[in-house]
Design an enzyme around this catalytic site. Structure first.
Site, PDB file in Angstrom:
ATOM      1  NE  ARG A   9       7.023   0.569  -9.421  1.00 49.45           N
ATOM      2  CZ  ARG A   9       7.650   1.579 -10.007  1.00 49.45           C
ATOM      3  NH1 ARG A   9       8.699   2.123  -9.431  1.00 49.45           N
ATOM      4  NH2 ARG A   9       7.239   2.053 -11.170  1.00 49.45           N
ATOM      5  CB  ILE A  57      -4.833  -0.120  -8.157  1.00 49.45           C
ATOM      6  CG1 ILE A  57      -5.828  -0.280  -6.999  1.00 49.45           C
ATOM      7  CG2 ILE A  57      -4.164   1.257  -8.094  1.00 49.45           C
ATOM      8  CD1 ILE A  57      -5.217  -0.162  -5.620  1.00 49.45           C
ATOM      9  CE1 TYR A  65      19.241  -0.086  -1.167  1.00 55.30           C
ATOM     10  CE2 TYR A  65      19.227   0.369   1.188  1.00 55.30           C
ATOM     11  CZ  TYR A  65      19.926   0.216   0.004  1.00 55.30           C
ATOM     12  OH  TYR A  65      21.287   0.355   0.000  1.00 55.30           O
ATOM     13  CB  THR A  76       4.321   3.409  -7.485  1.00 55.61           C
ATOM     14  OG1 THR A  76       4.332   2.703  -6.252  1.00 55.61           O
ATOM     15  CG2 THR A  76       5.674   3.312  -8.146  1.00 55.61           C
ATOM     16  CE  LYS A  91      -1.276  -1.349  -7.610  1.00 55.47           C
ATOM     17  NZ  LYS A  91      -0.698   0.015  -7.773  1.00 55.47           N
ATOM     18  CE1 TYR A 130       1.537  -2.469  -5.804  1.00 55.41           C
ATOM     19  CE2 TYR A 130       2.236  -0.265  -5.170  1.00 55.41           C
ATOM     20  CZ  TYR A 130       2.123  -1.250  -6.124  1.00 55.41           C
ATOM     21  OH  TYR A 130       2.586  -1.034  -7.395  1.00 55.41           O
TER      22      TYR A 130
END
Length: 279
Positions: free
Chosen positions: A132, A197, A101, A38, A155, A127
């Site tokens: 997000r 990360i 989304y 990202t 993550k 992840y």
């Protein structure tokens, strides 16, 4: 650490600056690199650019540290097709984000990652970043996926310590819990996370790496001192979107420009002033 993608003022990929950045973070003794995550503005780079960046990083790193490649999305078929079209020589694992989304059910998230794990020729790091993606991958879903032989860790950037604790308690021994939030890295390592990360490590590789190693060695007093040194700067990295803030830092350190691609815009004068006062 999660590598940024440097751009020229004309918004082309800046390979000269990318070389400078790779040298900067490797000299700072980071343990591994994530390319096309990202923070790399992967949403606004083309497949050809992603491939070019990946190949450049492979050649310049030349096996000095492990390389993780970001391959994710909200169209499972497209993700698996991308994996099939990728040259995995020199790639140690992929980082794959939970679908954004669509807001799938937990069963949908589970099936999505099963398809990716079955397709990928290298190990898969999950992840989870609900801020997000718009949906949280629960601890229960993570633990089910942890049983797959090609899924090696997660993550975790949910910001939910209780969820992270549940994963840490019930996960298989060799399943890696990794912090996806720089400011939660030390707390998470206190109960079993094995690293982070990081976005901050782009600008402060040596200091962040030192903090992580102190925490992993159980020296939490030294780790906390370094963590507290990031308290004022960290929010500024995200005030106008990531990686807007960290690119200002890198520009100030002479590594690359602060250029970002739309819909992100370069840091405002107000944000630059705040960052300048801190550094």
């Amino acid at each position: 650490m999660a590598l940024i993608t440097p751009f020229t003022r004309e918004l082309a990929v800046d390979y000269e600056a990318l070389k400078k950045l790779l040298d900067f973070v490797l000299e700072g003794k980071v343990d591994y690199l994530v390319v096309n995550g990202t923070t790399a503005e992967s949403a606004t780079t083309t497949f050809a650019e992603k491939t070019g960046i990946l190949e450049f990083c492979k050649q310049h790193i030349n096996g000095r540290v492990p390389l993780m490649y970001g391959v994710g999305g909200n169209n499972t078929l497209h993700v698996t097709e991308t994996i099939a079209a990728t040259d995995f020589e020199g790639i140690d694992a992929i980082l794959s984000v939970s679908p954004a989304y669509n807001k799938p059910s937990q069963q949908g998230i589970y099936q999505h990652f099963l398809h990716i794990a079955e397709t990928s020729p290298v190990p898969v790091m999950l992840y989870n970043v609900p801020s997000r993606t718009g949906s949280n991958m629960t601890a229960e879903t993570t633990l089910k996926l942890a049983l797959h032989e090609n899924i090696i860790g997660i993550k975790e950037a949910s910001g939910n310590l209780e969820q992270c604790l549940f994963i840490a308690k019930h996960k298989p021994k060799d399943f890696m819990l990794i912090s996806g939030d720089d400011m939660m890295a030390v707390p998470m390592m206190s109960f079993g996370a094995v690293g982070a990360i990081s976005v901050l490590a782009n600008a402060y590789p040596e200091k962040f790496s030192s903090m992580t190693r102190h925490a992993l060695n159980g020296n939490f007093e030294a780790a906390a001192e370094l963590l507290l040194s990031f308290v004022d700067v960290n929010p500024l990295l995200y005030e106008e979107g990531n990686p807007v803030g960290v690119k200002v830092l890198l520009e100030r350190f002479g590594v690359c420009t602060a250029s970002v691609r739309l819909p992100l815009v370069e840091a405002s004068a107000g944000l630059r002033d705040k960052i300048d006062k801190l550094i």
